[in-house]
Design an enzyme around this catalytic site. Structure first.
Site, PDB file in Angstrom:
ATOM      1  N   HIS A  27       0.830  -1.208   0.000  1.00 43.67           N
ATOM      2  CA  HIS A  27       0.000   0.000   0.000  1.00 43.67           C
ATOM      3  C   HIS A  27       0.862   1.254   0.000  1.00 43.67           C
ATOM      4  CE1 HIS A  27      -2.322  -3.322   1.697  1.00 43.67           C
ATOM      5  NE2 HIS A  27      -3.409  -2.692   1.315  1.00 43.67           N
ATOM      6  N   HIS A 258      -3.968   3.478  -3.309  1.00 42.34           N
ATOM      7  CA  HIS A 258      -4.170   2.926  -1.959  1.00 42.34           C
ATOM      8  C   HIS A 258      -3.408   1.608  -1.760  1.00 42.34           C
ATOM      9  CE1 HIS A 258      -6.087   1.142   1.561  1.00 42.34           C
ATOM     10  NE2 HIS A 258      -6.131   0.043   0.825  1.00 42.34           N
ATOM     11  N   GLU A 403     -17.415  -3.432  25.037  1.00 38.05           N
ATOM     12  CA  GLU A 403     -16.649  -4.684  25.157  1.00 38.05           C
ATOM     13  C   GLU A 403     -15.415  -4.666  24.251  1.00 38.05           C
ATOM     14  OE1 GLU A 403     -19.917  -4.596  24.436  1.00 38.05           O
ATOM     15  OE2 GLU A 403     -20.861  -5.308  26.287  1.00 38.05           O
ATOM     16  N   HIS A 465     -28.667 -14.323  25.687  1.00 38.93           N
ATOM     17  CA  HIS A 465     -27.611 -14.161  26.683  1.00 38.93           C
ATOM     18  C   HIS A 465     -26.914 -15.468  27.042  1.00 38.93           C
ATOM     19  CE1 HIS A 465     -29.199 -10.197  26.989  1.00 38.93           C
ATOM     20  NE2 HIS A 465     -28.506  -9.875  28.068  1.00 38.93           N
TER      21      HIS A 465
HETATM   22  C1  LIG Z   1     -11.434  -3.989   9.992  1.00 34.25           C
HETATM   23  C2  LIG Z   1     -10.897  -3.881   8.599  1.00 34.25           C
HETATM   24  N1  LIG Z   1     -11.742  -3.852   7.565  1.00 34.25           N
HETATM   25  C3  LIG Z   1     -11.281  -3.787   6.305  1.00 34.25           C
HETATM   26  C4  LIG Z   1      -9.940  -3.755   6.050  1.00 34.25           C
HETATM   27  C5  LIG Z   1      -9.413  -3.737   4.613  1.00 34.25           C
HETATM   28  N2  LIG Z   1      -8.897  -2.386   4.334  1.00 34.25           N
HETATM   29  C6  LIG Z   1      -7.594  -2.104   4.428  1.00 34.25           C
HETATM   30  S1  LIG Z   1      -7.242  -0.513   4.131  1.00 34.25           S
HETATM   31  C7  LIG Z   1      -8.856  -0.159   3.818  1.00 34.25           C
HETATM   32  C8  LIG Z   1      -9.286   1.232   3.435  1.00 34.25           C
HETATM   33  C9  LIG Z   1      -8.848   2.171   4.451  1.00 34.25           C
HETATM   34  O1  LIG Z   1      -9.048   3.467   4.054  1.00 34.25           O
HETATM   35  P1  LIG Z   1      -8.156   4.566   4.747  1.00 34.25           P
HETATM   36  O2  LIG Z   1      -8.058   4.291   6.187  1.00 34.25           O
HETATM   37  O3  LIG Z   1      -8.716   5.879   4.353  1.00 34.25           O
HETATM   38  O4  LIG Z   1      -6.736   4.328   4.132  1.00 34.25           O
HETATM   39  P2  LIG Z   1      -6.106   5.018   2.838  1.00 34.25           P
HETATM   40  O5  LIG Z   1      -6.795   4.420   1.647  1.00 34.25           O
HETATM   41  O6  LIG Z   1      -6.352   6.466   2.956  1.00 34.25           O
HETATM   42  O7  LIG Z   1      -4.681   4.640   2.912  1.00 34.25           O
HETATM   43  C10 LIG Z   1      -9.640  -1.295   3.967  1.00 34.25           C
HETATM   44  C11 LIG Z   1     -11.102  -1.332   3.742  1.00 34.25           C
HETATM   45  C12 LIG Z   1      -9.085  -3.787   7.171  1.00 34.25           C
HETATM   46  N3  LIG Z   1      -7.763  -3.778   7.037  1.00 34.25           N
HETATM   47  N4  LIG Z   1      -9.589  -3.819   8.416  1.00 34.25           N
END
Ligand SMILES: Cc1ncc(C[n+]2csc(CCOP(=O)(O)OP(=O)(O)O)c2C)c(N)n1
Ligand SMILES: [Mg+2]
Length: 655
Positions: A27, A258, A403, A465
């Site tokens: 990334h 990204h 939680e 529960h």
């Molecule tokens: C809980 C979770 N859901 C989905 C993902 C997959 N994922 C990785 S980065 C991302 C997008 C994140 O967007 P942002 O935080 O704005 O990062 P940017 O594209 O700006 O680097 C997703 C959906 C993940 N790593 N964790």
């Protein structure tokens, strides 16, 4: 020529794009977008010493947007940490490289937390900030006086856990927590406004945070905003307005950067745009020296701290706390001896509270809490007064109905060190905390989950529960020890095992309902082997009854009925299935002989997986459907957990 900050930041950008290209995955957008902010953080704010990555009074830096891992690897390398080496970076995302796809706390010193599951890094940072304030209250400014910095993306702020985490931080007034938000308005699917139109600044402000904005590519402006954040007594959100993939002329500002390598052509164009002439994985000497000079700055602060520690009257205790050893033998011996005399009939949640008495008295590092179920989880003792904004020396945290936030915060506390967190909720709601429980296990953190109301035995609250599949599904998580003790003596033993285990989390599955004592002796910690023969067949053994927790006493009743019919039955208590399975074959064969004896499992939960213990010819007494609302005793009988209903099934099976 002196090196400027943009050139230093470009070193991060170049390493990120080249490593990701070499790996053909990763990334680049985030590290390239946040490189300028990271440069200011390392230049002017972060307290760290690459020569002593574990210095207890260092600032904590958590890369919550873990997909941007190259930002962390680049800065660690550039500032002079022994690892990652440039070779490690060349092998980004390859087997055995510590530069894993997402940062892993056990791979590299300087990576304070395993991140990647969005939102959890920030939530762990809240726990680090709690631990810092608590230890500051105990040991004073001389020994504990540091900040927690976070880099978080849009995703970290969108996740539900963000609400829990910032609510807790705002309430506790964690002013040393500063979150650098990569406000680039881009996520994977495209622009943030595809999915979101909330006023994040207003949300944080309403939660008790200080919010400041800056242009994330203007060094002076970044510095101004960070200085303001540091000065403000509230936790701070620093909205850094950035361009994702900054420097890549044709791709920056779009979701294309990204999570994919830039490609050779765009990398060449980026080199030109940034004026970066060096070959891949080469950093010009002057730029590297400028970074190394930043790394070297921390040494004097570190050695001054070391002097203060050497002269401190609290040195021994501080060192003990930092080392993290807990030997509970002495603290528990009188209590356990008394148990063997009193043989109290109590719910295991209650006997857990009883065990916590001497433990919290002896070990000030124990920091307890509950997600709004203190009276039900029995997690508070008279030795743990509340920890709050006005008194961080307290040792009991009212987490509220959070939680997941609680579990993530406990991970942060354990990562910080110096404290040992435990927290309670109903076992059914472990599902709400599960992603953080998984990260406790993955990160190898000593966190103790007190999960009460562990079966249909909880009764009237009904199937919403009543855990059915939770117990087994928790046992499936690698490196998580699940203990389900059967009485007050096993509870004491399991607490000891959980606290003495330094490299992983534990669950204590505890009953709401009273349980008779089955054990009578406390001579040795029988729970340590996971399972043991708690009662031996009186006549020739034909059956081994294997039960856990509240079903162990029931198993003894079944055994009595079988014996009355001339059928010999051992009773095995199995407080920890995983521990038992880890014993050597000789021990396992002794407890569960492979001689054709019928093995019967009795556990008020799913039977899924029990054939691992009973073999394919075993009999499973369990619950493979949802429960119901009625008094616990009625439910137990209704769903077949009575000797009168179990014994005939065993006799039928024996044929
Ligand atoms: C809980 C979770 N859901 C989905 C993902 C997959 N994922 C990785 S980065 C991302 C997008 C994140 O967007 P942002 O935080 O704005 O990062 P940017 O594209 O700006 O680097 C997703 C959906 C993940 N790593 N964790
Ligand atoms: Mg984004």
């Amino acid at each position: 020529m002196t090196v400027n900050q943009r050139q230093m930041a470009n070193a991060i950008r170049a390493l990120a794009m080249d490593a990701i290209q070499a790996a053909n995955s990763g990334h680049p957008g985030m590290p390239m977008g946040m490189a300028d902010v990271a440069t200011v953080l390392y230049s002017d704010f972060l307290k760290f010493d690459p020569a002593d990555p574990k210095w207890p009074d260092r600032d904590r830096f958590v890369l919550s947007a873990g997909h941007g891992s190259m930002l962390a690897y680049a800065t660690l390398h550039l500032t002079g940490y022994a690892r990652p080496t440039m070779d490690n970076i060349r092998n980004f995302r390859q087997l055995h490289s510590p530069c894993a796809g997402h940062p892993e706390n056990f791979e590299l010193e300087g990576v304070e937390a395993t991140t990647g599951p969005l939102g959890q890094g920030l939530a762990m940072a809240v726990g680090m900030a709690i631990a810092e304030r608590h230890l500051n209250a105990v040991f004073g400014d001389d020994l504990v006086d540091h900040k927690t910095w976070v880099v978080a993306g849009d995703g970290c702020l969108m996740e539900g856990i963000n609400h829990e985490a910032i609510g807790l931080a705002g309430h506790l007034g964690l002013g040393r927590l500063n979150v650098l938000w990569d406000d680039n308005r881009i996520t994977i699917d495209g622009a943030v406004d595809l999915s979101s139109s909330e006023d994040i600044a207003a949300r944080y402000a309403a939660t008790g945070w200080h919010v400041v904005k800056c242009d994330g590519h203007d060094f002076d402006d970044i510095k101004r905003a960070m200085a303001e954040a540091v000065a403000d007594p509230r936790p701070s959100l620093i909205a850094c307005h950035t361009i994702i993939g900054y420097g890549a002329p044709n791709k920056q500002g779009s979701s294309k950067v990204h999570g994919s390598p830039l490609g050779d052509e765009e990398i060449a164009a980026t080199r030109q745009q940034l004026g970066w002439d060096s070959a891949p994985f080469e950093v010009p000497d002057d730029i590297l020296s400028a970074w190394r000079a930043l790394g070297a700055k921390g040494a004097s602060a570190k050695s001054e701290w070391q002097d203060r520690l050497s002269n401190s009257s609290k040195k021994t205790e501080f060192t003990r706390r930092t080392t993290g050893d807990v030997d509970s033998t002495a603290a528990m011996s009188a209590y356990k001896a008394q148990l063997a005399v009193d043989l109290p009939k109590a719910a295991t949640r209650k006997s857990s509270e009883m065990a916590l008495g001497p433990l919290t008295e002896a070990f000030p590092e124990l920091l307890g809490g509950s997600a709004d179920l203190t009276g039900s989880n029995n997690t508070k003792t008279s030795f743990t007064k509340p920890l709050n904004k006005d008194d961080y020396s307290g040792r009991y945290i009212y987490y509220g109905i959070r939680e997941f936030g609680m579990a993530a915060a406990m991970n942060g506390m354990a990562l910080h060190g110096g404290v040992v967190p435990f927290g309670g909720t109903f076992m059914i709601f472990s599902d709400y905390a599960r992603p953080a429980i998984r990260l406790s296990a993955l990160q190898g953190l000593r966190v103790v989950y007190v999960l009460t109301h562990d079966s249909i035995g909880q009764g009237e609250d009904g199937p919403t529960h009543q855990p059915v599949e939770q117990l087994q599904s928790l046992r499936m998580i690698p490196n998580l020890e699940v203990f389900r003790p059967c009485d007050a003596i096993e509870v004491a033993e399991c607490w000891q095992l959980a606290l003495e285990r330094k490299d992983g989390p534990s669950v204590l599955a505890l009953s709401r309902q009273d349980l008779a004592m089955v054990r009578t002796s406390v001579d040795s910690n029988l729970s340590a082997k996971g399972a043991y023969r708690i009662q031996t067949a009186g006549t020739a053994r034909k059956v081994v009854l294997i039960a856990t927790g509240s079903e162990v006493a029931l198993a003894t009743e079944v055994a009595a009925q079988l014996e009355a019919k001339g059928i010999g039955a051992d009773v095995v208590s199995m407080p920890s299935m995983t521990r038992f399975l880890a014993q050597d074959a000789a021990y396992r064969n002794d407890v569960l002989p492979d001689d054709g004896t019928l093995r019967v499992s009795i556990e008020a939960g799913t039977t899924f997986g029990w054939s691992d213990i009973t073999g394919s010819n075993g009999l499973h007494i369990g619950l493979d459907r949802f429960g119901a609302s009625a008094p616990g005793k009625v439910l137990m009988d209704h769903f077949g957990f009575s000797a009168d209903k179990i014994t005939p099934q065993i006799i039928a099976k024996l044929g």
